[in-house]
Design a protein around this motif. Structure first.
Motif, PDB file in Angstrom:
ATOM      1  N   GLY A  13      -9.252   7.995  -3.765  1.00  0.00           N
ATOM      2  CA  GLY A  13      -8.341   6.998  -3.217  1.00  0.00           C
ATOM      3  C   GLY A  13      -8.733   5.578  -3.557  1.00  0.00           C
ATOM      4  O   GLY A  13      -8.222   4.628  -2.963  1.00  0.00           O
ATOM      5  N   GLU A  25      -2.510   8.961  -3.278  1.00  0.00           N
ATOM      6  CA  GLU A  25      -3.936   8.708  -3.112  1.00  0.00           C
ATOM      7  C   GLU A  25      -4.344   7.465  -3.881  1.00  0.00           C
ATOM      8  O   GLU A  25      -5.050   6.609  -3.372  1.00  0.00           O
ATOM      9  CB  GLU A  25      -4.746   9.912  -3.604  1.00  0.00           C
ATOM     10  CG  GLU A  25      -4.653  11.129  -2.707  1.00  0.00           C
ATOM     11  CD  GLU A  25      -5.264  10.876  -1.339  1.00  0.00           C
ATOM     12  OE1 GLU A  25      -6.482  10.643  -1.257  1.00  0.00           O
ATOM     13  OE2 GLU A  25      -4.523  10.908  -0.349  1.00  0.00           O
ATOM     14  N   LYS A  41       0.852  -1.179   0.000  1.00  0.00           N
ATOM     15  CA  LYS A  41       0.000   0.000   0.000  1.00  0.00           C
ATOM     16  C   LYS A  41       0.891   1.234   0.000  1.00  0.00           C
ATOM     17  O   LYS A  41       1.828   1.324   0.771  1.00  0.00           O
ATOM     18  CB  LYS A  41      -0.888   0.020   1.249  1.00  0.00           C
ATOM     19  CG  LYS A  41      -1.791   1.239   1.352  1.00  0.00           C
ATOM     20  CD  LYS A  41      -2.567   1.165   2.651  1.00  0.00           C
ATOM     21  CE  LYS A  41      -3.427   2.391   2.858  1.00  0.00           C
ATOM     22  NZ  LYS A  41      -4.519   2.463   1.900  1.00  0.00           N
ATOM     23  N   TYR A  45      -2.625   1.006  -6.917  1.00  0.00           N
ATOM     24  CA  TYR A  45      -2.693   1.548  -5.564  1.00  0.00           C
ATOM     25  C   TYR A  45      -4.014   2.267  -5.333  1.00  0.00           C
ATOM     26  O   TYR A  45      -4.559   2.899  -6.235  1.00  0.00           O
ATOM     27  CB  TYR A  45      -1.558   2.548  -5.316  1.00  0.00           C
ATOM     28  CG  TYR A  45      -0.203   1.918  -5.193  1.00  0.00           C
ATOM     29  CD1 TYR A  45       0.106   1.073  -4.131  1.00  0.00           C
ATOM     30  CD2 TYR A  45       0.775   2.155  -6.156  1.00  0.00           C
ATOM     31  CE1 TYR A  45       1.352   0.487  -4.026  1.00  0.00           C
ATOM     32  CE2 TYR A  45       2.023   1.577  -6.057  1.00  0.00           C
ATOM     33  CZ  TYR A  45       2.305   0.748  -4.989  1.00  0.00           C
ATOM     34  OH  TYR A  45       3.543   0.165  -4.888  1.00  0.00           O
ATOM     35  N   VAL A  74       1.605   4.921   0.865  1.00  0.00           N
ATOM     36  CA  VAL A  74       1.189   5.980   1.769  1.00  0.00           C
ATOM     37  C   VAL A  74       1.638   7.307   1.168  1.00  0.00           C
ATOM     38  O   VAL A  74       2.814   7.518   0.921  1.00  0.00           O
ATOM     39  CB  VAL A  74       1.808   5.784   3.162  1.00  0.00           C
ATOM     40  CG1 VAL A  74       1.356   6.899   4.092  1.00  0.00           C
ATOM     41  CG2 VAL A  74       1.430   4.433   3.722  1.00  0.00           C
ATOM     42  N   SER A 113      -5.667   4.344  -1.675  1.00  0.00           N
ATOM     43  CA  SER A 113      -5.544   4.581  -0.236  1.00  0.00           C
ATOM     44  C   SER A 113      -6.831   4.285   0.522  1.00  0.00           C
ATOM     45  O   SER A 113      -6.815   4.106   1.736  1.00  0.00           O
ATOM     46  CB  SER A 113      -5.122   6.037   0.015  1.00  0.00           C
ATOM     47  OG  SER A 113      -6.070   6.937  -0.535  1.00  0.00           O
TER      48      SER A 113
END
Length: 502
Positions: free
Chosen positions: A296, A150, A145, A402, A147, A404
């Motif tokens: 996200g 977004e 993930k 990805y 960080v 978020s």
């Protein structure tokens, strides 16, 4: 023998008469002056249009620098205005709260870099981009993930970063679907990192062509690309506006100052002609993906489940090319719609198809779950309309997807569409799937209730307590409010497992 040439002497009076005849009359001089004045006014009017369009959009275009997390001693950091980054690109503001859209390839490997954004002579460091390992096998899709990012999508080559800023000016989107060759366009960007003070550089040109195939990413084999994108199937705007290195992620504007394309410097990176610039069109599919990334969320894309013939198919002399199906994959929407090999597909939702690139592009831009209409010619009979509800495409890429935003999980596992399984696994299991009414375990936590029940990644689940499951939404809906043990039926051996409550 030396040849001589006779020279005819024209009397002075004749010369004077000729000069008088050729000299403009006062009326002709006035007309020429009026035309010159009108031409100047037209040029100034165009100049004002260009100036106004740039002024309307330039506050929404930012410079991006990519800096190694562990730089050499003595190398300036990104906050230093004198720092010239080795990696750089452009971005556009898509939300007042500091969301910046750019190309995914601008970011490179997000585990190795920090990012800085300059806008209107202000510098911002993007939150340190780190990764944390999720349960499962390291390195597999979904196991990391990001960080500070977004969201990022490798299929459309788009990513959204966040900076700690507000009251930014979002770019205004236009409609690339209305573009014509020859239209004047303006490109704003950060060529060669010279706009790193946040003042975007401008260039202009015309639209050279539409629906062009993107050049391959740097260091990729064009015949065997490891990171397929939808643009490689013919989805790009071509312009003669200069788009050198650093232009990726910038704005291609119409004369209203609206963004009708996200610029890319892939041609320059691939040692192509710098006069052949490309941009991702701002169409409905682009806007849908950007909206998801801003939230996200991971973007997802439609999947049909056919292998089209790669050679151009023409049924008879004088007929337009179309796409002929070579293979229908079991367990996919194409199988459920009873498509057959040798079927000829001429349209997808009214869009004319001429080759397999068109089919891959049009289906691959559509959202998951969309019901589309295929125009199909079978056995040389009259065309028929076959409705198909699309499943989810597996993204075969080395660049991770990805998002978020938190995704749903049940008792230590997460499920996805069966067709989102890696290709080599799905094709091996496809004959067992029948019409494909099932979901696949995409992530699972060790020692969770699902793990203890014997479930593993890419296990296929067809029923919950005897009720059929067609997609992830149905899976989670059937489990809402259930407490205690839950029985799941698996595909492959027709076994069932019981997942205890945590």
């Amino acid at each position: 023998m030396l040849r001589t040439r006779q020279v005819r002497v024209v009397p002075t009076a004749a010369l004077m008469l000729l000069a008088s005849a050729l000299a403009p009359t006062p009326k002709a001089s006035a007309q020429a002056g009026a035309q010159a004045g009108a031409g100047l006014e037209a040029a100034l009017a165009l100049e004002n249009v260009l100036v106004d369009a740039i002024a309307a959009a330039e506050k929404s275009v930012v410079a991006i620098a990519r800096v190694p997390k562990d730089p050499l001693v003595g190398i300036p950091r990104g906050e230093d205005p004198g720092m010239v980054p080795s990696g750089y690109g452009t971005g556009v503001v898509v939300d007042r709260r500091g969301l910046i859209l750019t190309n995914y390839h601008v970011l490179g490997d997000i585990e190795k870099y920090d990012y800085y954004v300059w806008t209107q002579r202000r510098s911002f460091k993007v939150k340190g981009i780190e990764t944390r390992e999720k349960p499962g096998k390291p390195g597999e899709d979904g196991q990391f993930k990001a960080v500070g990012v977004e969201a990022a999508d490798p299929w459309f080559d788009l990513a959204v970063l966040k900076i700690d800023a507000d009251n930014l000016e979002p770019i205004k989107f236009g409609d690339a679907g209305k573009l014509k060759k020859g239209q004047i366009v303006i490109a704003l960007g950060n060529p060669y990192a010279i706009a790193r003070d946040g003042e975007a550089s401008a260039t202009w040109g015309i639209i050279s062509n539409l629906r062009r195939h993107a050049p391959p990413l740097p260091d990729e084999d064009p015949l065997l690309p490891k990171d397929n994108t939808v643009q490689q199937y013919g989805d790009m705007i071509q312009t003669d506006a200069k788009l050198p290195q650093g232009a990726s992620g910038g704005a291609l504007l119409n004369l209203k100052g609206e963004m009708i394309g996200l610029t890319s410097s892939l041609a320059a990176l691939s040692n192509g002609e710098t006069t052949a610039g490309f941009a991702i069109p701002v169409d409905d599919a682009f806007k849908r993906v950007v909206d998801r990334l801003k939230m996200g969320r991971r973007a997802d894309f439609g999947f049909l489940g056919v292998a089209p013939e790669r050679s151009t198919y023409i049924a008879a002399p004088g007929e337009l090319p179309a796409v002929r199906i070579d293979k229908v994959v079991p367990g996919t929407p194409a199988a459920r719609a009873f498509l057959r090999p040798l079927d000829v597909v001429t349209h997808v939702d009214g869009v004319r198809l001429y080759d397999h690139y068109d089919l891959m592009r049009e289906v691959g831009k559509m959202p998951v779950g969309k019901r589309v209409e295929l125009t199909v010619v079978r056995d040389r009979r009259a065309p028929q309309i076959i409705p198909v509800t699309l499943a989810k495409k597996y993204l075969n890429t080395t660049r991770p997807v990805y998002g978020s935003a938190a995704e749903p999980m049940w008792r230590g596992m997460r499920v996805d569409y069966a067709t989102a399984t890696p290709g080599e696994i799905f094709q091996q299991r496809a004959p067992e799937l029948g019409l494909g009414n099932c979901v696949a375990v995409s992530e699972i936590e060790p020692d969770s209730p699902a793990w203890k029940a014997g479930l593993r990644r890419w296990t296929f689940i067809s029923h919950i307590e005897g009720k059929s499951v067609e997609d992830p939404e149905a899976f989670y809906k059937l489990l809402q409010g259930r407490e205690g043990p839950v029985q799941l039926r698996l595909i492959g051996g027709r076994e069932t497992v019981t997942v205890e409550a945590p």
